[in-house]
Design an enzyme around this catalytic site. Structure first.
Site, PDB file in Angstrom:
ATOM      1  N   GLU A  76      22.515  -8.636 -75.504  1.00  0.00           N
ATOM      2  CA  GLU A  76      22.636 -10.080 -75.700  1.00  0.00           C
ATOM      3  C   GLU A  76      21.290 -10.741 -76.011  1.00  0.00           C
ATOM      4  OE1 GLU A  76      25.457 -10.925 -76.127  1.00  0.00           O
ATOM      5  OE2 GLU A  76      26.886 -10.407 -74.548  1.00  0.00           O
ATOM      6  N   HIS A  95      22.585 -14.912 -67.657  1.00  0.00           N
ATOM      7  CA  HIS A  95      23.969 -14.696 -68.087  1.00  0.00           C
ATOM      8  C   HIS A  95      24.669 -13.795 -67.092  1.00  0.00           C
ATOM      9  CE1 HIS A  95      27.507 -13.633 -70.327  1.00  0.00           C
ATOM     10  NE2 HIS A  95      27.092 -12.397 -70.572  1.00  0.00           N
ATOM     11  N   HIS A  97      28.905 -12.525 -65.549  1.00  0.00           N
ATOM     12  CA  HIS A  97      30.356 -12.536 -65.673  1.00  0.00           C
ATOM     13  C   HIS A  97      30.972 -12.903 -64.319  1.00  0.00           C
ATOM     14  CE1 HIS A  97      30.215  -9.436 -69.248  1.00  0.00           C
ATOM     15  NE2 HIS A  97      29.577 -10.567 -69.495  1.00  0.00           N
ATOM     16  N   HIS A 158      34.452 -14.426 -72.013  1.00  0.00           N
ATOM     17  CA  HIS A 158      33.217 -13.663 -71.789  1.00  0.00           C
ATOM     18  C   HIS A 158      32.593 -13.960 -70.427  1.00  0.00           C
ATOM     19  CE1 HIS A 158      29.343 -12.031 -73.895  1.00  0.00           C
ATOM     20  NE2 HIS A 158      29.309 -11.788 -72.596  1.00  0.00           N
TER      21      HIS A 158
END
Length: 237
Positions: A76, A95, A97, A158
């Protein structure tokens, strides 16, 4: 590109990633983290579990996508690079999840102003960017747009991105957004919750701004105005 080591920032990335796992914000190798450096950024390596990551595993990368290190950068890296390049007010891109943020993301739902704490992300809502395949320029472009005027966004199907000036603030904001997502998911079980108005949210932003400057919130409206307690005068010796 010259890697000037940045030992403290490398250790900060390792420590923050491990804290993400301890807080339940992340699992396995699904998240990633970056910090700005003068030549570009430091970023977590790809496919390396956080519990095995060491400071020397962190990858130095410039904004032209040249990198140094024993590992490849996170898949990413594009949105990390593009967000840092577009936002000179932040140093950290995180980032993850995290579960409830991702639940909303898979439904392509952002987080509306159902609760005043949505304002901590910088606006009156937390947007959800459209879906694009991980690691692509399209995903990066969507993320940059969703973060305009915001410090957090969801990525369709995502996960979550937050931005901040420091590792500590990024981790705090990630926890706050995940908490909001959890509350919103549970609130939806009863029905779509009402929204706070723009006027009400403007007041929230002003209060947060005042508190951020070290000032007390305005309590006049509830008749609870704090006043200093008079101190007794000491008798002269």
């Amino acid at each position: 590109m010259t890697d000037r080591n940045h030992a403290d920032l490398r250790q900060g990335i390792v420590d923050t990633c491990k804290e993400m796992n301890r807080n339940g914000l992340n699992q396995g190798t699904s998240g990633n983290l970056s910090h700005r450096i003068p030549s570009g950024m430091l970023i977590t390596p790809t496919s390396l579990p956080y519990e095995h990551m060491r400071p020397d595993d962190v990858v130095a990368m410039d904004f032209a996508a040249n990198y140094q290190g024993s590992h490849r950068p996170s898949s990413e890296w594009r949105f990390h690079r593009d967000i840092l390049r577009a936002r000179d007010d932040i140093n950290v891109v995180l980032h993850t999840h995290s579960t409830f943020s991702t639940i909303l993301a898979v439904h392509e739902r952002g987080i509306p102003c159902f609760h005043y704490m949505v304002a901590v992300a910088g606006g009156n809502d937390i947007r959800c960017a459209p879906y694009a395949c991980f690691g692509t320029q399209a995903l990066s472009d969507y993320a940059v747009n969703a973060l305009e005027g915001r410090n957090a966004c969801l990525l369709g199907h995502h996960g979550l991105i937050v931005t901040a000036q420091t590792f500590e603030k990024a981790l705090w904001l990630a926890v706050e957004v995940e908490t909001l997502a959890k509350m919103y998911v549970h609130a939806l079980a009863i029905g779509e919750p009402p929204r706070l108005s723009e006027t009400e949210m403007a007041q929230v932003h002003e209060q947060m701004k005042r508190m951020g400057y070290g000032q007390a919130p305005d309590l006049d409206d509830v008749g609870d105005v704090p006043r200093p307690v008079p101190q007794p005068k000491l008798a002269p010796h």
